[in-house]
Design a protein around this motif. Structure first.
Motif, PDB file in Angstrom:
ATOM      1  N   GLN A  45      11.085  -3.545   8.189  1.00  0.00           N
ATOM      2  CA  GLN A  45       9.728  -4.149   7.810  1.00  0.00           C
ATOM      3  C   GLN A  45       8.468  -3.213   7.646  1.00  0.00           C
ATOM      4  OE1 GLN A  45      10.388  -6.623  11.332  1.00  0.00           O
ATOM      5  NE2 GLN A  45      10.217  -8.544   9.838  1.00  0.00           N
ATOM      6  N   VAL A  46       8.385  -2.182   8.503  1.00  0.00           N
ATOM      7  CA  VAL A  46       7.351  -1.285   8.447  1.00  0.00           C
ATOM      8  C   VAL A  46       7.539  -0.599   7.338  1.00  0.00           C
ATOM      9  CG1 VAL A  46       5.974   0.472   9.699  1.00  0.00           C
ATOM     10  CG2 VAL A  46       7.065  -1.462  11.043  1.00  0.00           C
ATOM     11  N   GLN A  47       8.627   0.126   6.936  1.00  0.00           N
ATOM     12  CA  GLN A  47       8.776   0.789   5.836  1.00  0.00           C
ATOM     13  C   GLN A  47       8.450   0.229   4.495  1.00  0.00           C
ATOM     14  OE1 GLN A  47       9.295   4.025   6.021  1.00  0.00           O
ATOM     15  NE2 GLN A  47      10.284   4.636   7.740  1.00  0.00           N
ATOM     16  N   ALA A  48       8.717  -1.118   4.587  1.00  0.00           N
ATOM     17  CA  ALA A  48       8.526  -2.051   3.282  1.00  0.00           C
ATOM     18  C   ALA A  48       6.981  -2.228   3.094  1.00  0.00           C
ATOM     19  CB  ALA A  48       9.038  -3.454   3.462  1.00  0.00           C
ATOM     20  N   ILE A  49       6.216  -2.204   4.126  1.00  0.00           N
ATOM     21  CA  ILE A  49       4.768  -2.704   4.117  1.00  0.00           C
ATOM     22  C   ILE A  49       4.250  -1.197   3.794  1.00  0.00           C
ATOM     23  CG2 ILE A  49       2.713  -2.848   5.389  1.00  0.00           C
ATOM     24  CD1 ILE A  49       4.135  -4.742   7.357  1.00  0.00           C
ATOM     25  N   LEU A  50       4.555  -0.125   4.241  1.00  0.00           N
ATOM     26  CA  LEU A  50       4.211   1.080   3.789  1.00  0.00           C
ATOM     27  C   LEU A  50       4.245   1.482   2.343  1.00  0.00           C
ATOM     28  CD1 LEU A  50       5.425   3.550   6.537  1.00  0.00           C
ATOM     29  CD2 LEU A  50       3.037   3.173   6.307  1.00  0.00           C
ATOM     30  N   LYS A  51       5.422   1.023   1.900  1.00  0.00           N
ATOM     31  CA  LYS A  51       5.743   1.230   0.247  1.00  0.00           C
ATOM     32  C   LYS A  51       4.737   0.397  -0.375  1.00  0.00           C
ATOM     33  CE  LYS A  51      10.585   2.381  -0.088  1.00  0.00           C
ATOM     34  NZ  LYS A  51      10.996   2.348   1.674  1.00  0.00           N
ATOM     35  N   ALA A  52       4.514  -0.787  -0.135  1.00  0.00           N
ATOM     36  CA  ALA A  52       3.409  -1.692  -0.646  1.00  0.00           C
ATOM     37  C   ALA A  52       2.083  -1.157  -0.549  1.00  0.00           C
ATOM     38  CB  ALA A  52       3.562  -3.061  -0.309  1.00  0.00           C
ATOM     39  N   GLN A  53       1.660  -0.370   0.364  1.00  0.00           N
ATOM     40  CA  GLN A  53       0.349   0.080   0.465  1.00  0.00           C
ATOM     41  C   GLN A  53       0.183   1.458  -0.188  1.00  0.00           C
ATOM     42  OE1 GLN A  53      -0.741   0.562   4.878  1.00  0.00           O
ATOM     43  NE2 GLN A  53      -1.037  -1.697   4.914  1.00  0.00           N
ATOM     44  N   ALA A  54      -1.011   1.857  -0.730  1.00  0.00           N
ATOM     45  CA  ALA A  54      -1.234   3.195  -1.507  1.00  0.00           C
ATOM     46  C   ALA A  54      -0.521   4.237  -0.798  1.00  0.00           C
ATOM     47  CB  ALA A  54      -2.597   3.158  -1.623  1.00  0.00           C
ATOM     48  N   SER A  55       0.173   5.111  -1.388  1.00  0.00           N
ATOM     49  CA  SER A  55       0.705   6.369  -0.802  1.00  0.00           C
ATOM     50  C   SER A  55      -0.434   7.020  -0.080  1.00  0.00           C
ATOM     51  CB  SER A  55       1.418   7.211  -1.847  1.00  0.00           C
ATOM     52  OG  SER A  55       0.457   7.713  -2.616  1.00  0.00           O
ATOM     53  N   ARG A  56       0.022   7.496   1.005  1.00  0.00           N
ATOM     54  CA  ARG A  56      -1.176   8.523   1.705  1.00  0.00           C
ATOM     55  C   ARG A  56      -1.629   9.485   0.756  1.00  0.00           C
ATOM     56  NH1 ARG A  56       1.569  11.743   6.457  1.00  0.00           N
ATOM     57  NH2 ARG A  56      -0.639  12.625   6.856  1.00  0.00           N
ATOM     58  N   GLU A  57      -1.100  10.137  -0.052  1.00  0.00           N
ATOM     59  CA  GLU A  57      -1.717  10.996  -1.212  1.00  0.00           C
ATOM     60  C   GLU A  57      -2.710  10.402  -2.088  1.00  0.00           C
ATOM     61  OE1 GLU A  57       1.761  10.585  -0.767  1.00  0.00           O
ATOM     62  OE2 GLU A  57       1.808  12.519   0.582  1.00  0.00           O
ATOM     63  N   GLU A  58      -2.398   9.113  -2.447  1.00  0.00           N
ATOM     64  CA  GLU A  58      -3.380   8.406  -3.180  1.00  0.00           C
ATOM     65  C   GLU A  58      -4.821   7.873  -2.302  1.00  0.00           C
ATOM     66  OE1 GLU A  58      -3.791   4.584  -5.803  1.00  0.00           O
ATOM     67  OE2 GLU A  58      -1.836   4.788  -5.011  1.00  0.00           O
ATOM     68  N   ARG A  59      -4.359   7.693  -1.186  1.00  0.00           N
ATOM     69  CA  ARG A  59      -5.638   7.274  -0.261  1.00  0.00           C
ATOM     70  C   ARG A  59      -6.467   8.450  -0.142  1.00  0.00           C
ATOM     71  NH1 ARG A  59      -2.817   3.395   2.579  1.00  0.00           N
ATOM     72  NH2 ARG A  59      -1.893   5.128   3.758  1.00  0.00           N
ATOM     73  N   LEU A  60      -5.753   9.666   0.332  1.00  0.00           N
ATOM     74  CA  LEU A  60      -6.506  10.921   0.478  1.00  0.00           C
ATOM     75  C   LEU A  60      -7.199  11.342  -0.679  1.00  0.00           C
ATOM     76  CD1 LEU A  60      -3.858  12.135   3.181  1.00  0.00           C
ATOM     77  CD2 LEU A  60      -6.106  11.426   3.652  1.00  0.00           C
ATOM     78  N   SER A  61      -6.559  11.441  -1.803  1.00  0.00           N
ATOM     79  CA  SER A  61      -7.415  11.732  -2.873  1.00  0.00           C
ATOM     80  C   SER A  61      -8.727  11.047  -3.223  1.00  0.00           C
ATOM     81  CB  SER A  61      -6.470  11.579  -4.133  1.00  0.00           C
ATOM     82  OG  SER A  61      -6.539  10.245  -4.574  1.00  0.00           O
TER      83      SER A  61
END
Length: 204
Positions: free
Chosen positions: A154-170
């Motif tokens: 479930q957590v992995q599915a939520i992580l996938k739906a959120q912006a990737s770390r790279e995108e957020r950090l950019s």
């Protein structure tokens, strides 16, 4: 003369510790609005958005007391991307208005918009500066499973739906890596707060 506060966007993936950071900024006297709360305000009974949602999806997205049945609506939009986009197109501008009205009343030199979907929803355009609370993915999964009693799938599915770390950090101007304990995290928030008070319009 009162100057309008500049707006700091605060975001981070699930389980990153975003809420703990937000709470400490509040304790320091910073005016803060949570986009998730604003998203709830715009669909309260009597608000025009709720009428439009019912008109579009039908009465099955309402509870008996006239409140929005979130899980029924979620089931509908997760199953169908076009429905999800329809809802986002309706709600995002309204949520943006709620947020701006609330933040404009801030008495602090800067105000904070907390949003898990700051980048994805375009809400980062409302802000002058972005602070990303970051955590190693393994730690995010552990924290979220412990907090929500959810499975790692479930957590992995939520992580996938959120912006990737790279995108957020950019998009980040500042990054707070939250991989230690709470006292350390709070000290980092205080350090950032002191720095933010020196900024004009969010820029050094």
């Amino acid at each position: 003369m009162t100057t309008t506060p500049w707006i700091l966007g605060l975001t981070g993936g699930i389980g990153s510790g975003k809420s703990a950071v937000a709470q400490h900024f509040i304790d320091l006297g910073v005016h803060l609005v949570d986009a998730d709360h604003a998203a709830r305000w715009v669909v309260e009974p009597g608000k025009p958005a709720l009428g439009k949602i019912v008109e579009h999806f039908g009465n099955e997205v309402l509870q008996a007391d006239g409140q929005l049945n979130r899980s029924a609506l979620r089931a509908r939009i997760f199953a169908d991307d076009t429905e999800r986009r329809w809802l986002e197109t309706l709600l995002h501008p309204l949520i943006g208005q709620e947020i701006m009205q609330y933040l404009a009343r801030a008495a602090s030199p800067y105000a904070i918009l907390v949003s898990p979907l700051l980048v994805e929803s375009g809400q980062h355009k409302l802000t002058q500066r972005i602070l990303v609370v970051d955590a190693p993915e393994q730690l995010q999964v552990q924290r979220t499973m412990a907090r929500d009693q959810s499975s790692s799938e479930q957590v992995q599915a939520i992580l996938k739906a959120q912006a990737s770390r790279e995108e957020r950090l950019s998009h980040a101007h500042d990054v707070l890596l939250n991989d230690r304990d709470l006292p350390w995290l709070q000290a980092e928030v205080e350090r950032l707060h002191t720095f933010y008070l020196t900024l004009r319009g969010g820029q050094a």
